[in-house]
Design a protein around this motif. Structure first.
Motif, PDB file in Angstrom:
ATOM      1  N   GLN A 174       0.837  -1.218   0.000  1.00 28.98           N
ATOM      2  CA  GLN A 174       0.000   0.000   0.000  1.00 28.98           C
ATOM      3  C   GLN A 174       0.858   1.248   0.000  1.00 28.98           C
ATOM      4  OE1 GLN A 174      -2.643   1.057   3.171  1.00 28.98           O
ATOM      5  NE2 GLN A 174      -3.381  -1.056   3.391  1.00 28.98           N
ATOM      6  N   ARG A 195       5.952 -14.504   9.612  1.00 28.88           N
ATOM      7  CA  ARG A 195       5.845 -14.179  11.033  1.00 28.88           C
ATOM      8  C   ARG A 195       6.478 -15.269  11.862  1.00 28.88           C
ATOM      9  NH1 ARG A 195      -0.293 -11.710  11.327  1.00 28.88           N
ATOM     10  NH2 ARG A 195       0.064 -10.304   9.568  1.00 28.88           N
ATOM     11  N   GLN A 209      -0.853 -13.392   1.582  1.00 27.32           N
ATOM     12  CA  GLN A 209      -1.945 -12.434   1.743  1.00 27.32           C
ATOM     13  C   GLN A 209      -2.234 -11.760   0.414  1.00 27.32           C
ATOM     14  OE1 GLN A 209      -0.717  -9.620   4.790  1.00 27.32           O
ATOM     15  NE2 GLN A 209      -1.734 -10.829   6.380  1.00 27.32           N
ATOM     16  N   PHE A 251      -3.497   1.300  10.806  1.00 32.02           N
ATOM     17  CA  PHE A 251      -3.475   2.040   9.531  1.00 32.02           C
ATOM     18  C   PHE A 251      -4.853   2.304   8.946  1.00 32.02           C
ATOM     19  CE2 PHE A 251      -3.851  -2.249   7.913  1.00 32.02           C
ATOM     20  CZ  PHE A 251      -3.075  -2.993   8.812  1.00 32.02           C
ATOM     21  N   CYS A 284     -10.182  -4.975   7.389  1.00 28.68           N
ATOM     22  CA  CYS A 284     -10.396  -3.880   6.429  1.00 28.68           C
ATOM     23  C   CYS A 284     -10.619  -2.568   7.168  1.00 28.68           C
ATOM     24  CB  CYS A 284     -11.585  -4.186   5.525  1.00 28.68           C
ATOM     25  SG  CYS A 284     -13.167  -4.157   6.397  1.00 28.68           S
ATOM     26  N   GLY A 285     -10.750  -1.510   6.411  1.00 29.80           N
ATOM     27  CA  GLY A 285     -11.076  -0.219   7.014  1.00 29.80           C
ATOM     28  C   GLY A 285     -10.821   0.928   6.054  1.00 29.80           C
ATOM     29  N   LEU A 307      -8.097  -3.400   2.431  1.00 27.75           N
ATOM     30  CA  LEU A 307      -8.443  -4.676   3.058  1.00 27.75           C
ATOM     31  C   LEU A 307      -7.312  -5.664   2.832  1.00 27.75           C
ATOM     32  CD1 LEU A 307      -9.472  -6.883   0.656  1.00 27.75           C
ATOM     33  CD2 LEU A 307     -11.397  -5.306   0.634  1.00 27.75           C
ATOM     34  N   GLY A 308      -7.239  -6.632   3.724  1.00 28.10           N
ATOM     35  CA  GLY A 308      -6.186  -7.643   3.588  1.00 28.10           C
ATOM     36  C   GLY A 308      -6.717  -8.993   4.021  1.00 28.10           C
TER      37      GLY A 308
END
Ligand code: DAH
Length: 345
Positions: A174, A195, A209, A251, A284-285, A307-308
């Motif tokens: 992004q 991770r 992802q 974020f 998301c957001g 979104l991810g």
């Protein structure tokens, strides 16, 4: 015998020779042209010839040698044909030996289906590096310096100067896109993320992802919700429903987690949805105005959503793979099961 006589004799021999089998052809080659063959020996003897005679005799000998070679080729070709003719006829009723068809990996298939769904509504694909700096993975995305996600527990840091690390999410892309492109931006970023997790059936230290980002004038939360609904129905069919739960990501503001009605049990309850009828499929957001500003986009003029989602999770909802480790083992018995799967194309 003089050299001239020997030449004449061999000319006759070569002309008369016959060979019907591969063995006979080979015998002819050995006797005439082999290391101790008659023609080879002739060339040895030629070295003693007086120089006035050399030109005439030399030409004749070269012609003899070529003739012998040509006959040998004929004998070989003829014996091949003879052997083929005497071989038993092919059994045309025998089943063919089938080459096993290769299969795309389920993660590749799933990723491609996700890309196809977003491509239809104008999203391009962008990529970023897997070894990422702190700015793109964390700080430009509003992770405060002491945020637990930066902890050694979660992040694989790379040795050397500069605090480089394996990216922990594709949200890093992004930032790269917004730094380099002017809105309107519509892009998705598929890729591997890492991770520091103990490997088990339900967790792995590397996974995939897909991130989506839409930035333009007046992008609203309603468009985010509409896009998610379109996405879920395109991938899983008209009957699935989605619900959003308020959540927190550094974020995005506001942020939500997205649940989808369980595709395995159609919402009735199973082990995949832990008997709740819902499975979480993404976060998301609305892109936090501070993140837009960090990337050089004026938050007064533009807004966006992001979104991810985890690709393994989406794949599990298609095929019910019970153990995340299977995606990495590449056991051919597992991979073969996807041979008949198609991407949407
Ligand atoms: N980056 C988040 C993660 O790795 C997923 C995510 C959540 C991505 C919300 C987003 C978002 O773009 O808006 O868990």
């Amino acid at each position: 015998m003089s050299l001239t006589e020997r030449i004449a004799h061999l000319e006759e021999e070569v002309a008369k020779a016959t060979a019907r089998t591969a063995d006979e052809a080979e015998r002819f080659r050995v006797v005439m042209l082999g290391r101790n063959g008659a023609i080879t020996e002739l060339f040895e003897a030629f070295k003693q010839v007086a120089s006035e005679e050399k030109r005439v005799l030399g030409q004749r000998m070269n012609a003899l040698k070529q003739r012998a070679q040509a006959r040998w080729e004929e004998f070989k070709a003829g014996s091949d044909q003879a052997e083929q003719a005497s071989a038993p006829a092919a059994d045309l009723s025998r089943p063919a030996l089938m080459e096993p068809a290769g299969a795309q990996h389920p993660i590749t298939i799933t990723r491609q289906r996700i890309i196809d769904v977003f491509a239809r509504i104008g999203f391009t694909v962008s990529h970023g590096p897997e070894v990422e700096d702190d700015r793109h993975n964390f700080s430009a995305l509003n992770f405060p310096p002491d945020h637990p996600a930066r902890d050694m527990q979660d992040t694989f840091f790379v040795q050397g100067p500069g605090g480089m690390a394996l990216r922990t999410h594709t949200s890093s892309v992004q930032v790269r896109v917004m730094e380099n492109q002017k809105p309107p931006i519509r892009t998705i970023s598929p890729g591997r993320v890492y991770r520091n997790e103990a490997i088990s059936a339900r967790a792995h230290c590397m996974f995939h992802q897909v991130e989506a980002l839409y930035v333009d004038k007046g992008v609203s939360f309603a468009e985010l919700k509409g896009t998610i609904d379109y996405f879920a129905k395109s991938l899983f069919g008209k009957d699935v429903s989605v619900r959003l739960r308020p959540s927190y990501f550094p974020f995005t503001e506001p942020s939500a987690e997205v649940d989808m009605s369980c595709t395995i049990c159609s919402g009735k309850g199973c082990t995949v949805c832990k008997h709740s009828g819902w499975v979480e499929i993404m976060g998301c957001g609305m892109v936090d105005p501070a993140v837009l500003a960090n990337c050089g986009i004026d938050p007064e003029s533009y807004s966006g959503f992001a979104l991810g989602m985890g690709v393994e999770r989406v794949a599990q909802l298609i095929w019910r793979v019970p153990d995340l480790r299977m995606y990495w083992e590449n056991d051919i018995r597992f991979l073969d099961r996807f041979a008949a799967e198609q991407t949407l194309g």
